[in-house]
Each structure stands twice: as C-alpha cells, then as structure tokens.
Design an enzyme around this catalytic site. Sequence first.
Site, PDB file in Angstrom:
ATOM      1  N   SER A  27      68.635  80.700  13.925  1.00 16.57           N
ATOM      2  CA  SER A  27      70.052  81.015  14.127  1.00 16.57           C
ATOM      3  C   SER A  27      70.905  80.387  13.028  1.00 16.57           C
ATOM      4  CB  SER A  27      70.528  80.455  15.481  1.00 16.57           C
ATOM      5  OG  SER A  27      69.861  81.076  16.543  1.00 16.57           O
ATOM      6  N   ILE A  28      71.935  81.122  12.594  1.00 12.06           N
ATOM      7  CA  ILE A  28      72.866  80.581  11.601  1.00 12.06           C
ATOM      8  C   ILE A  28      73.530  79.322  12.166  1.00 12.06           C
ATOM      9  CG2 ILE A  28      74.992  81.052  10.320  1.00 12.06           C
ATOM     10  CD1 ILE A  28      74.141  84.010  10.229  1.00 12.06           C
ATOM     11  N   VAL A  73      79.722  83.777  27.436  1.00 12.01           N
ATOM     12  CA  VAL A  73      81.146  83.886  27.097  1.00 12.01           C
ATOM     13  C   VAL A  73      81.884  84.955  27.902  1.00 12.01           C
ATOM     14  CG1 VAL A  73      80.919  82.918  24.775  1.00 12.01           C
ATOM     15  CG2 VAL A  73      80.677  85.400  25.093  1.00 12.01           C
ATOM     16  N   TYR A 164      75.772  99.552  11.511  1.00 12.32           N
ATOM     17  CA  TYR A 164      76.510  98.384  12.001  1.00 12.32           C
ATOM     18  C   TYR A 164      77.589  98.821  13.006  1.00 12.32           C
ATOM     19  CZ  TYR A 164      77.944  93.491  11.722  1.00 12.32           C
ATOM     20  OH  TYR A 164      78.211  92.179  12.015  1.00 12.32           O
ATOM     21  N   LYS A 171      83.965  92.937  14.310  1.00 10.17           N
ATOM     22  CA  LYS A 171      84.147  91.898  13.277  1.00 10.17           C
ATOM     23  C   LYS A 171      85.538  92.003  12.641  1.00 10.17           C
ATOM     24  CE  LYS A 171      80.139  89.760  13.460  1.00 10.17           C
ATOM     25  NZ  LYS A 171      80.042  88.481  14.202  1.00 10.17           N
ATOM     26  N   ILE A 200      70.967  87.744   7.070  1.00  9.53           N
ATOM     27  CA  ILE A 200      70.010  86.634   7.234  1.00  9.53           C
ATOM     28  C   ILE A 200      69.092  87.020   8.393  1.00  9.53           C
ATOM     29  CG2 ILE A 200      69.826  84.220   8.014  1.00  9.53           C
ATOM     30  CD1 ILE A 200      72.499  83.707   6.544  1.00  9.53           C
ATOM     31  N   LYS A 201      67.785  86.737   8.254  1.00 11.94           N
ATOM     32  CA  LYS A 201      66.833  87.165   9.289  1.00 11.94           C
ATOM     33  C   LYS A 201      66.964  86.311  10.553  1.00 11.94           C
ATOM     34  CE  LYS A 201      63.731  89.575   6.317  1.00 11.94           C
ATOM     35  NZ  LYS A 201      62.758  89.497   5.276  1.00 11.94           N
ATOM     36  N   THR A 202      67.612  86.865  11.561  1.00 15.78           N
ATOM     37  CA  THR A 202      67.787  86.196  12.855  1.00 15.78           C
ATOM     38  C   THR A 202      67.533  87.224  13.951  1.00 15.78           C
ATOM     39  OG1 THR A 202      70.105  86.821  13.012  1.00 15.78           O
ATOM     40  CG2 THR A 202      69.630  84.714  11.917  1.00 15.78           C
ATOM     41  N   LEU A 203      67.563  86.755  15.206  1.00 17.30           N
ATOM     42  CA  LEU A 203      67.404  87.682  16.335  1.00 17.30           C
ATOM     43  C   LEU A 203      68.489  88.743  16.330  1.00 17.30           C
ATOM     44  CD1 LEU A 203      66.657  85.558  19.542  1.00 17.30           C
ATOM     45  CD2 LEU A 203      65.152  87.208  18.388  1.00 17.30           C
TER      46      LEU A 203
HETATM   47  P1  NAP Z   1      71.326  84.717  16.722  1.00 21.07           P
HETATM   48  O1  NAP Z   1      70.471  83.585  16.348  1.00 21.07           O
HETATM   49  O2  NAP Z   1      70.714  85.811  17.546  1.00 21.07           O
HETATM   50  O3  NAP Z   1      72.654  84.159  17.422  1.00 21.07           O
HETATM   51  C1  NAP Z   1      73.516  84.980  18.189  1.00 21.07           C
HETATM   52  C2  NAP Z   1      73.916  84.161  19.365  1.00 21.07           C
HETATM   53  O4  NAP Z   1      74.916  84.843  20.161  1.00 21.07           O
HETATM   54  C3  NAP Z   1      72.733  83.867  20.275  1.00 21.07           C
HETATM   55  O5  NAP Z   1      72.678  82.496  20.563  1.00 21.07           O
HETATM   56  C4  NAP Z   1      73.102  84.686  21.515  1.00 21.07           C
HETATM   57  O6  NAP Z   1      72.538  84.184  22.698  1.00 21.07           O
HETATM   58  C5  NAP Z   1      74.595  84.524  21.504  1.00 21.07           C
HETATM   59  N1  NAP Z   1      75.232  85.391  22.486  1.00 21.07           N
HETATM   60  C6  NAP Z   1      75.181  86.743  22.579  1.00 21.07           C
HETATM   61  N2  NAP Z   1      75.850  87.144  23.671  1.00 21.07           N
HETATM   62  C7  NAP Z   1      76.328  86.030  24.274  1.00 21.07           C
HETATM   63  C8  NAP Z   1      77.098  85.786  25.437  1.00 21.07           C
HETATM   64  N3  NAP Z   1      77.531  86.773  26.256  1.00 21.07           N
HETATM   65  N4  NAP Z   1      77.432  84.496  25.751  1.00 21.07           N
HETATM   66  C9  NAP Z   1      77.000  83.469  24.978  1.00 21.07           C
HETATM   67  N5  NAP Z   1      76.248  83.632  23.871  1.00 21.07           N
HETATM   68  C10 NAP Z   1      75.925  84.909  23.527  1.00 21.07           C
HETATM   69  O7  NAP Z   1      71.881  85.479  15.418  1.00 21.07           O
HETATM   70  P2  NAP Z   1      72.789  85.009  14.184  1.00 21.07           P
HETATM   71  O8  NAP Z   1      72.525  86.016  13.127  1.00 21.07           O
HETATM   72  O9  NAP Z   1      72.603  83.564  13.898  1.00 21.07           O
HETATM   73  O10 NAP Z   1      74.256  85.290  14.728  1.00 21.07           O
HETATM   74  C11 NAP Z   1      75.297  84.321  14.733  1.00 21.07           C
HETATM   75  C12 NAP Z   1      76.589  84.949  14.248  1.00 21.07           C
HETATM   76  O11 NAP Z   1      76.461  85.239  12.855  1.00 21.07           O
HETATM   77  C13 NAP Z   1      76.937  86.271  14.915  1.00 21.07           C
HETATM   78  O12 NAP Z   1      78.344  86.329  15.122  1.00 21.07           O
HETATM   79  C14 NAP Z   1      76.533  87.299  13.874  1.00 21.07           C
HETATM   80  O13 NAP Z   1      77.236  88.518  13.993  1.00 21.07           O
HETATM   81  C15 NAP Z   1      76.940  86.539  12.621  1.00 21.07           C
HETATM   82  N6  NAP Z   1      76.367  87.045  11.371  1.00 21.07           N
HETATM   83  C16 NAP Z   1      75.031  87.235  11.251  1.00 21.07           C
HETATM   84  C17 NAP Z   1      74.521  87.707  10.052  1.00 21.07           C
HETATM   85  C18 NAP Z   1      73.041  87.935   9.894  1.00 21.07           C
HETATM   86  O14 NAP Z   1      72.642  88.679   8.992  1.00 21.07           O
HETATM   87  N7  NAP Z   1      72.173  87.329  10.693  1.00 21.07           N
HETATM   88  C19 NAP Z   1      75.370  87.991   8.973  1.00 21.07           C
HETATM   89  C20 NAP Z   1      76.742  87.778   9.134  1.00 21.07           C
HETATM   90  C21 NAP Z   1      77.230  87.305  10.344  1.00 21.07           C
HETATM   91  P3  NAP Z   1      71.362  85.104  23.387  1.00 21.07           P
HETATM   92  O15 NAP Z   1      70.219  85.125  22.411  1.00 21.07           O
HETATM   93  O16 NAP Z   1      71.087  84.419  24.653  1.00 21.07           O
HETATM   94  O17 NAP Z   1      71.953  86.484  23.578  1.00 21.07           O
END
Ligand code: NAP
Length: 276
Positions: A27-28, A73, A164, A171, A200-203
């Site tokens: 996770s980021i 949330v 997207y 966003k 970034i490679k995340t869930l």
């Molecule tokens: P991530 O590890 O999957 O994190 C996303 C988080 O959001 C998870 O902990 C998830 O929990 C949580 N979440 C979703 N619904 C929720 C809810 N109702 N209540 C509380 N928590 C909730 O992925 P990530 O890529 O690090 O994402 C973090 C942020 O970075 C996001 O806003 C994403 O859009 C942004 N971002 C990501 C990228 C990328 O390429 N990865 C690029 C730019 C921006 P659960 O797993 O339990 O659902």
Amino acid sequence: MADQDFPQGNLMAGKRGLIMGVANKNSIAWAIARQLAAQGAELAFTYQGDALLRRVKPLAESVGSDILCECDVTNDDTMDATFATLKEKWGKIDFLVHAIAFAGKDQLAGSFIDNTTREGFKSALDISAYSFVDAGRRASEIMNDGGAMVTLTYLGSERVIPNYNVMGVAKAALEASTRYMAADLGPRQIRVNAISAGPIKTLAAAGIGSGRHMFRFNKAASAMQDNTDPMGVAGAALYLLSDLGLSCTGETHHVDGGFHAIGMPQEGPLRESMPD
Ligand code: NAP
C-alpha cells in the site's frame, strides 16, 4: 522502529498522526507510514475487518504503533470511534494521511458513459472523495494549529485514462475538496494537499482494467522513462506533512516521473515503435 530503507531523521519528532488506507505492505500508505516513522512520527492506523487486521497489526507494530482502529469510511459509527480513540489516547494530533479509494470493478472497465451506474457513481464519490472531507473535518477538531493533511490522487482526474472512468471523476472531486479544505483550515495554519502519484502495483491498482498496459505505457511515455517509486511518494508526503512544507497548501503535487508534463514523447521506446 526506524526503517533503514528510508531517509532517517527527526523532521517528524514530536508529531502524531493517523494513517488511513494500509491494506498490506504494498500500500502507498504503508510507504508513507515507514517514511514518517523513520523521521520520528508516532502513528495510528485504521483497518477494515479482521482479515486486514491480521495484515496491518504486524506492520503497525514494526513502526512502534499500538493504535489500530477498525474503520469503514462509509460507517459513521466507526469514524466516530476512530477519532474518539485518538482523542482519548493522544488528546491532539498533528497530521492525517488519507489513502482510500474504491469503485466497483464493473465501473472500472470499458465505456464510462455506458457502464457508470447511479449507485456506482455515488459509492465511488462517497468512499474516494467525501471520506477525505469527513475525515479531514473530524481530524481538524483534534488537530494542533500548524498541522497538515495529505490525500492520494491520480492523473485520471485531469485527463482521460482508459478504464479509470468514474474513479477519475471521484479524484477530480477529491482534488477540488482539497482546495476548499485548504481554504477553510488555512487560518489555523493547517495545510491540506494532494499527491498525484503515477501507477504503483497495489491491490487498488489491480482492480483497474488493462493495468499491465498502464504500467508499460507510463514507463515508456514518462519524462524519466520509468515507473513511479513509492519511496518518492513517501518523500513528497514527508515534505507536505512536516514543517518543510510550510506555506504549501491547496496543491496537487505530481509524483509520476514527469508523465503529467509530457504532451508527446521525444525519444525512447514509444517513439521508436512508430517509424516515420
Ligand atoms: P491499497 O493498498 O489497495 O489501498 C487502498 C485502501 O483503501 C485499502 O486499505 C482499502 O481497504 C481502503 N478502503 C477502500 N474502501 C474503504 C472503506 N470503505 N473504508 C475504509 N477503507 C477503505 O491501494 P493504494 O494504491 O495504496 O491506494 C491508496 C490511494 O492511492 C488510493 O486513494 C488510490 O486511488 C491512490 N492512488 C493509487 C495509485 C496506484 O497506482 N496504486 C496511483 C495514484 C493514486 P480494503 O482493502 O479493506 O478495501
């Protein structure tokens, strides 16, 4: 407690804050947490459900944190309980990291106009944009003046990125919310910023259709001809959440290898794949 991968120091010494959005070590939010801890911050974490607790607890412990709050949330009771816990344990906080987004998989593929449903739209905007307004308001009530908040966004808010879809709209709302929140909290010297990270490679990224193509295209077309390093995102968060970021608020800061700045790639694999 300190993390050797990240620059060490005391930029966050004496500061306490909440990290929302760690699902696992990819996770980021976790990269940001490690960077803040390496600079002396005290951290609390939210998680969703027992499955995530099993993953988040050892991560939190590795940075010396024992404050874990179950928080969805969309559920006001869990939001109330999270901020009540912080108030009870710490009294005041200094920063908030919001790294939460969600849209149904059916909303993240194919045609935006055909596939975006009313419920899908409402849920994406609620979880991915309103949650920052809500968490920001609650955090501000217990935040020291001079504190800071950061959220995570993506270029799909500014430009069309295939698949997207509704998340791009969410966003855009998140970035606009960042500016309005910055205006409201500015008189208390509380700063509110967004980081626009490259893929970034995340869930969460795995949920977006044609993800593998996205990484290849970003690598080929970005100024740095590379994918985004989570450590760069964590470094930007450190700058924005520490006193290094004084006077910076209402900003959407791109950390994407310069992908956002390119209109047409000059040289490199993408150019070479299209002979004159
Ligand atoms: P991530 O590890 O999957 O994190 C996303 C988080 O959001 C998870 O902990 C998830 O929990 C949580 N979440 C979703 N619904 C929720 C809810 N109702 N209540 C509380 N928590 C909730 O992925 P990530 O890529 O690090 O994402 C973090 C942020 O970075 C996001 O806003 C994403 O859009 C942004 N971002 C990501 C990228 C990328 O390429 N990865 C690029 C730019 C921006 P659960 O797993 O339990 O659902």
